[in-house]
Design a protein around this motif. Sequence first.
Motif, PDB file in Angstrom:
ATOM      1  N   LEU A  34     -46.595 -29.894 -60.724  1.00 53.22           N
ATOM      2  CA  LEU A  34     -47.520 -29.192 -59.835  1.00 53.22           C
ATOM      3  C   LEU A  34     -47.594 -27.686 -60.042  1.00 53.22           C
ATOM      4  CD1 LEU A  34     -47.093 -31.222 -56.530  1.00 53.22           C
ATOM      5  CD2 LEU A  34     -48.675 -31.564 -58.447  1.00 53.22           C
ATOM      6  N   CYS A  35     -46.819 -27.135 -60.968  1.00 51.77           N
ATOM      7  CA  CYS A  35     -46.933 -25.719 -61.324  1.00 51.77           C
ATOM      8  C   CYS A  35     -47.019 -24.821 -60.089  1.00 51.77           C
ATOM      9  CB  CYS A  35     -48.152 -25.502 -62.223  1.00 51.77           C
ATOM     10  SG  CYS A  35     -48.213 -23.847 -62.956  1.00 51.77           S
ATOM     11  N   ASN A  36     -46.060 -25.007 -59.185  1.00 50.63           N
ATOM     12  CA  ASN A  36     -46.163 -24.292 -57.909  1.00 50.63           C
ATOM     13  C   ASN A  36     -45.079 -23.254 -57.698  1.00 50.63           C
ATOM     14  OD1 ASN A  36     -47.776 -24.044 -55.538  1.00 50.63           O
ATOM     15  ND2 ASN A  36     -46.119 -24.974 -54.352  1.00 50.63           N
ATOM     16  N   SER A  37     -44.467 -22.761 -58.769  1.00 46.67           N
ATOM     17  CA  SER A  37     -43.424 -21.745 -58.594  1.00 46.67           C
ATOM     18  C   SER A  37     -43.977 -20.411 -58.122  1.00 46.67           C
ATOM     19  CB  SER A  37     -42.683 -21.527 -59.912  1.00 46.67           C
ATOM     20  OG  SER A  37     -43.543 -20.909 -60.867  1.00 46.67           O
ATOM     21  N   GLY A  38     -45.242 -20.138 -58.461  1.00 46.74           N
ATOM     22  CA  GLY A  38     -45.811 -18.822 -58.193  1.00 46.74           C
ATOM     23  C   GLY A  38     -45.684 -17.889 -59.374  1.00 46.74           C
ATOM     24  N   ALA A  40     -45.686 -19.050 -63.049  1.00 47.40           N
ATOM     25  CA  ALA A  40     -46.427 -19.463 -64.242  1.00 47.40           C
ATOM     26  C   ALA A  40     -47.918 -19.203 -64.096  1.00 47.40           C
ATOM     27  CB  ALA A  40     -46.182 -20.949 -64.514  1.00 47.40           C
ATOM     28  N   GLY A  41     -48.591 -19.035 -65.224  1.00 48.68           N
ATOM     29  CA  GLY A  41     -50.016 -18.727 -65.235  1.00 48.68           C
ATOM     30  C   GLY A  41     -50.889 -19.824 -64.658  1.00 48.68           C
ATOM     31  N   CYS A  42     -50.380 -21.057 -64.605  1.00 51.80           N
ATOM     32  CA  CYS A  42     -51.150 -22.179 -64.059  1.00 51.80           C
ATOM     33  C   CYS A  42     -51.102 -22.227 -62.527  1.00 51.80           C
ATOM     34  CB  CYS A  42     -50.660 -23.495 -64.640  1.00 51.80           C
ATOM     35  SG  CYS A  42     -48.864 -23.738 -64.543  1.00 51.80           S
ATOM     36  N   TYR A  43     -50.338 -21.365 -61.898  1.00 53.70           N
ATOM     37  CA  TYR A  43     -50.195 -21.365 -60.429  1.00 53.70           C
ATOM     38  C   TYR A  43     -51.545 -21.122 -59.749  1.00 53.70           C
ATOM     39  CZ  TYR A  43     -48.750 -19.802 -55.764  1.00 53.70           C
ATOM     40  OH  TYR A  43     -48.610 -19.640 -54.412  1.00 53.70           O
ATOM     41  N   GLN A  44     -51.846 -21.917 -58.730  1.00 53.73           N
ATOM     42  CA  GLN A  44     -53.130 -21.831 -58.015  1.00 53.73           C
ATOM     43  C   GLN A  44     -52.922 -21.673 -56.506  1.00 53.73           C
ATOM     44  OE1 GLN A  44     -56.306 -21.807 -59.329  1.00 53.73           O
ATOM     45  NE2 GLN A  44     -55.400 -21.708 -61.377  1.00 53.73           N
ATOM     46  N   GLN A  45     -52.094 -20.695 -56.133  1.00 52.05           N
ATOM     47  CA  GLN A  45     -51.893 -20.333 -54.723  1.00 52.05           C
ATOM     48  C   GLN A  45     -51.512 -21.523 -53.851  1.00 52.05           C
ATOM     49  OE1 GLN A  45     -54.816 -19.106 -56.507  1.00 52.05           O
ATOM     50  NE2 GLN A  45     -53.304 -17.525 -57.037  1.00 52.05           N
ATOM     51  N   GLY A  46     -50.724 -22.423 -54.387  1.00 49.19           N
ATOM     52  CA  GLY A  46     -50.197 -23.541 -53.614  1.00 49.19           C
ATOM     53  C   GLY A  46     -51.130 -24.715 -53.425  1.00 49.19           C
ATOM     54  N   ARG A  47     -52.327 -24.652 -53.988  1.00 54.92           N
ATOM     55  CA  ARG A  47     -53.310 -25.709 -53.744  1.00 54.92           C
ATOM     56  C   ARG A  47     -53.005 -27.011 -54.478  1.00 54.92           C
ATOM     57  NH1 ARG A  47     -58.723 -22.219 -54.742  1.00 54.92           N
ATOM     58  NH2 ARG A  47     -57.345 -21.342 -56.349  1.00 54.92           N
ATOM     59  N   SER A  48     -52.102 -26.975 -55.445  1.00 54.46           N
ATOM     60  CA  SER A  48     -51.770 -28.218 -56.146  1.00 54.46           C
ATOM     61  C   SER A  48     -51.012 -29.194 -55.255  1.00 54.46           C
ATOM     62  CB  SER A  48     -50.943 -27.916 -57.395  1.00 54.46           C
ATOM     63  OG  SER A  48     -49.683 -27.375 -57.061  1.00 54.46           O
ATOM     64  N   PRO A  50     -51.268 -29.868 -51.701  1.00 54.85           N
ATOM     65  CA  PRO A  50     -52.126 -30.763 -50.907  1.00 54.85           C
ATOM     66  C   PRO A  50     -52.987 -31.672 -51.775  1.00 54.85           C
ATOM     67  CG  PRO A  50     -52.820 -28.461 -50.684  1.00 54.85           C
ATOM     68  CD  PRO A  50     -51.490 -28.451 -51.350  1.00 54.85           C
ATOM     69  N   GLU A  51     -53.385 -31.193 -52.968  1.00 58.18           N
ATOM     70  CA  GLU A  51     -54.142 -32.050 -53.880  1.00 58.18           C
ATOM     71  C   GLU A  51     -53.296 -33.259 -54.297  1.00 58.18           C
ATOM     72  OE1 GLU A  51     -56.947 -31.438 -57.774  1.00 58.18           O
ATOM     73  OE2 GLU A  51     -55.017 -30.379 -57.759  1.00 58.18           O
ATOM     74  N   ALA A  52     -52.030 -33.010 -54.604  1.00 56.86           N
ATOM     75  CA  ALA A  52     -51.125 -34.094 -54.966  1.00 56.86           C
ATOM     76  C   ALA A  52     -50.872 -35.020 -53.781  1.00 56.86           C
ATOM     77  CB  ALA A  52     -49.810 -33.524 -55.479  1.00 56.86           C
ATOM     78  N   ALA A  53     -50.735 -34.458 -52.592  1.00 55.96           N
ATOM     79  CA  ALA A  53     -50.524 -35.279 -51.397  1.00 55.96           C
ATOM     80  C   ALA A  53     -51.702 -36.227 -51.175  1.00 55.96           C
ATOM     81  CB  ALA A  53     -50.319 -34.388 -50.176  1.00 55.96           C
ATOM     82  N   ASP A  54     -52.904 -35.731 -51.383  1.00 64.09           N
ATOM     83  CA  ASP A  54     -54.090 -36.593 -51.249  1.00 64.09           C
ATOM     84  C   ASP A  54     -54.055 -37.732 -52.272  1.00 64.09           C
ATOM     85  OD1 ASP A  54     -55.038 -35.000 -49.205  1.00 64.09           O
ATOM     86  OD2 ASP A  54     -56.499 -33.921 -50.452  1.00 64.09           O
ATOM     87  N   LEU A  55     -53.587 -37.432 -53.474  1.00 66.78           N
ATOM     88  CA  LEU A  55     -53.498 -38.454 -54.515  1.00 66.78           C
ATOM     89  C   LEU A  55     -52.462 -39.518 -54.154  1.00 66.78           C
ATOM     90  CD1 LEU A  55     -54.695 -39.179 -57.299  1.00 66.78           C
ATOM     91  CD2 LEU A  55     -52.769 -37.940 -58.332  1.00 66.78           C
ATOM     92  N   ILE A  56     -51.357 -39.103 -53.581  1.00 63.41           N
ATOM     93  CA  ILE A  56     -50.335 -40.055 -53.143  1.00 63.41           C
ATOM     94  C   ILE A  56     -50.893 -41.000 -52.086  1.00 63.41           C
ATOM     95  CG2 ILE A  56     -48.151 -40.240 -51.872  1.00 63.41           C
ATOM     96  CD1 ILE A  56     -47.296 -37.629 -53.335  1.00 63.41           C
ATOM     97  N   VAL A  57     -51.611 -40.471 -51.116  1.00 61.71           N
ATOM     98  CA  VAL A  57     -52.201 -41.316 -50.069  1.00 61.71           C
ATOM     99  C   VAL A  57     -53.198 -42.301 -50.677  1.00 61.71           C
ATOM    100  CG1 VAL A  57     -53.641 -41.314 -47.991  1.00 61.71           C
ATOM    101  CG2 VAL A  57     -51.827 -39.610 -48.249  1.00 61.71           C
ATOM    102  N   SER A 251     -57.233 -36.470 -63.246  1.00 56.26           N
ATOM    103  CA  SER A 251     -57.426 -35.033 -63.391  1.00 56.26           C
ATOM    104  C   SER A 251     -57.126 -34.328 -62.077  1.00 56.26           C
ATOM    105  CB  SER A 251     -58.870 -34.725 -63.817  1.00 56.26           C
ATOM    106  OG  SER A 251     -59.136 -35.273 -65.078  1.00 56.26           O
ATOM    107  N   LEU A 252     -56.374 -33.244 -62.163  1.00 50.26           N
ATOM    108  CA  LEU A 252     -56.042 -32.432 -60.997  1.00 50.26           C
ATOM    109  C   LEU A 252     -56.555 -31.012 -61.235  1.00 50.26           C
ATOM    110  CD1 LEU A 252     -52.392 -33.718 -60.397  1.00 50.26           C
ATOM    111  CD2 LEU A 252     -54.457 -34.333 -59.117  1.00 50.26           C
ATOM    112  N   ARG A 253     -57.204 -30.429 -60.239  1.00 53.59           N
ATOM    113  CA  ARG A 253     -57.852 -29.127 -60.407  1.00 53.59           C
ATOM    114  C   ARG A 253     -56.869 -27.966 -60.382  1.00 53.59           C
ATOM    115  NH1 ARG A 253     -62.454 -28.236 -56.141  1.00 53.59           N
ATOM    116  NH2 ARG A 253     -62.669 -26.354 -57.415  1.00 53.59           N
ATOM    117  N   TYR A 254     -55.760 -28.134 -59.678  1.00 54.28           N
ATOM    118  CA  TYR A 254     -54.925 -26.973 -59.377  1.00 54.28           C
ATOM    119  C   TYR A 254     -53.575 -26.965 -60.087  1.00 54.28           C
ATOM    120  CZ  TYR A 254     -58.552 -26.440 -55.878  1.00 54.28           C
ATOM    121  OH  TYR A 254     -59.769 -26.311 -55.249  1.00 54.28           O
ATOM    122  N   THR A 255     -53.450 -27.731 -61.146  1.00 49.74           N
ATOM    123  CA  THR A 255     -52.276 -27.672 -62.001  1.00 49.74           C
ATOM    124  C   THR A 255     -52.726 -27.968 -63.422  1.00 49.74           C
ATOM    125  OG1 THR A 255     -50.070 -28.570 -62.444  1.00 49.74           O
ATOM    126  CG2 THR A 255     -51.692 -30.087 -61.505  1.00 49.74           C
TER     127      THR A 255
END
Length: 267
Positions: A34-38, A40-48, A50-57, A251-255
């Motif tokens: 999810l590239c959520n460390s803040g 790396a260049g792929c970081y998207q302000q934490g949006r990955s 909730p996107e992943a959570a939606d995919l899990i559901v 495909s995930l938009r935020y990672t």
Amino acid sequence: MWKLMTAVLAVVGVVVPAPGAAAAERFWELQLNLCNSGIAGCYQQGRSVPEAADLIVRLRPNLVTVNEICRDDVPDRLAPAMVTAWPGDRVYQFFAPALRKDTGAPVKCTNGQDYGNAVIGRVSAASYQGVRTWTAKYASQDTGNEQRTYACVYAIGDHLGCATHLSASSEPLALAQCRSLLFDVIPQIRTAEGFTGKTVVGGDFNLEYDTSDPENAQNCVPPGHVRKGDGSVQHVVFSNDIAFVSTQKYSLRYTDHPGFLVRLTKP
């Protein structure tokens, strides 16, 4: 020497059951980075997250292995998504941080939380007997300050699930870490727990499947196990008492990595 410490674009490989065969239990594994460390260049302000959570559901995986997240991403969004996906069942979660070489303390996300990997899983309420967790750093590490670790959860009597994120600076080192986990650590966990088979390992291995490369990801697959990859660096390795059905990428938009789903069944 390392020391063990307790502590979802095409579908491929579809297997059609033989007529009259008994239905096996669905067991789906979802691998995420999810590239959520803040950092790396792929970081998207934490949006990955909730996107992943939606995919899990949406997909309702039985097991989720996650890399490059912050500690609170698990209890705040990812584990609750698993609970939503599996109402009435038991959901476990285990986060294990990467460690600093200089201090031994957890590596931090830019928000101050620990940074690392997680395993999130589901067991039917009737089968749940608790879980035990295992984590440690690898003996072989690169020269950077982030020391790579693994996170494993034994859902007692049901399955063993592990997540890891291997060295990005050296393929030989990533392969050594991968072999350490698959050939050494997991057999030791199985022995300690008195458990055989039903093991799934997911992660960003920073290795590709390439038969012309000495650092081929297939070279860290022990006998009695099967590997499936996303065509890049994410892989899932599972014991061959769990049957392969198919894989699918989402495909995930935020990672910068797709969600990689491996559909399995277990007896």
